[in-house]
Design an enzyme around this catalytic site. Structure first.
Site, PDB file in Angstrom:
ATOM      1  N   ASP A 120       1.059  -1.128   0.344  1.00  0.00           N
ATOM      2  CA  ASP A 120      -0.460   0.298  -0.288  1.00  0.00           C
ATOM      3  C   ASP A 120       0.936   1.504  -0.373  1.00  0.00           C
ATOM      4  O   ASP A 120       2.017   1.488   0.290  1.00  0.00           O
ATOM      5  CB  ASP A 120      -0.577  -0.296   0.968  1.00  0.00           C
ATOM      6  N   ASP A 156      -1.748  -1.307   5.910  1.00  0.00           N
ATOM      7  CA  ASP A 156      -1.213  -0.190   6.891  1.00  0.00           C
ATOM      8  C   ASP A 156      -3.305  -0.116   8.022  1.00  0.00           C
ATOM      9  O   ASP A 156      -3.229   0.067   8.516  1.00  0.00           O
ATOM     10  CB  ASP A 156      -1.106   1.310   7.217  1.00  0.00           C
ATOM     11  N   ASP A 211      -0.224   5.410   1.028  1.00  0.00           N
ATOM     12  CA  ASP A 211      -0.511   6.284   2.185  1.00  0.00           C
ATOM     13  C   ASP A 211      -0.584   5.561   3.264  1.00  0.00           C
ATOM     14  O   ASP A 211      -1.059   4.218   3.445  1.00  0.00           O
ATOM     15  CB  ASP A 211      -1.905   6.541   1.572  1.00  0.00           C
TER      16      ASP A 211
END
Length: 210
Positions: free
Chosen positions: A9, A161, A11
């Site tokens: 991922d 995250d 961001d």
């Protein structure tokens, strides 16, 4: 020899970009006469499609107009406060040295994701940047599958995250590594509930797993 890939991922995983995202969301809402929602409600939604975020933050609002405003505002400020996390380049370089292909698999649109990794100096550390362009977003596995197809590689890990990253990786048949930084999108308890294979506070422990 089978090529192996690790998907990340963007961001909150490779780059600390949430302040610019949150600020752009707030600016878009204020532009339409809506209140600034504050940091926490936006942070909890990061990783979801933009339209879903605005539908949650402004029930009954003009989601299309809000999204259009965000897409105009964000490119004007997307590097004001954003930067790679301190462990990002070290981990990407070490994984490259181990022979892995590295892909970004993000809910951002591909064009914007490429602009961000380029602006932050990460483009040379990645083999492919795959955004979500007109197909189901995470937790669906589509963005991962498209990245692996582009790389002609077998996926090994999905690193992210949020629970959306974990569930997308699971759906794609990859091992999952959840990173819960102090400024994480999802807290440790929330991430643990998605049952990632590993849950760590930085990317560095990943190097001992590959």
């Amino acid at each position: 020899m089978t090529r192996r890939a690790i998907c990340f991922d963007l961001d909150g995983t490779l780059v600390d970009s949430l302040p610019d995202i949150i600020g752009s969301i707030a600016a878009a809402m204020v532009e339409h006469g809506l209140p600034d929602p504050g940091d926490a409600p936006v942070r909890a939604l990061v990783g979801r499609p933009l339209e879903d975020m605005f539908a949650t933050l402004s029930p009954g609002g003009d989601v299309a107009a809000l999204s259009a405003s965000y897409r105009r505002i964000y490119p004007t400020r997307f590097t004001q406060r954003s930067a790679p996390f301190v462990d990002t380049v070290e981990v990407l370089e070490a994984l490259r040295a181990k022979g892995y292909l590295l892909a970004v698999t993000t809910t951002k649109r591909s064009e914007m994701a490429r602009a961000l990794v380029t602006a932050l100096g990460l483009a040379d550390h990645l083999d492919h940047v795959q955004g979500t362009d007109g197909f189901p977003a995470k937790p669906a596995p589509d963005v991962i599958q498209r990245a692996l197809t582009a790389l002609d590689a077998d996926g090994v890990w999905m690193v992210g995250d949020t629970t959306h990253d974990v569930r997308a990786g699971q759906a794609a048949g990859l091992l999952t590594y959840a990173v819960c930084r102090p400024e994480a999108t999802h807290d440790r308890e929330t991430l643990a509930a998605a049952a990632p294979d590993h849950l760590e506070e930085s990317l560095l422990p990943l190097l001992d797993l590959v």
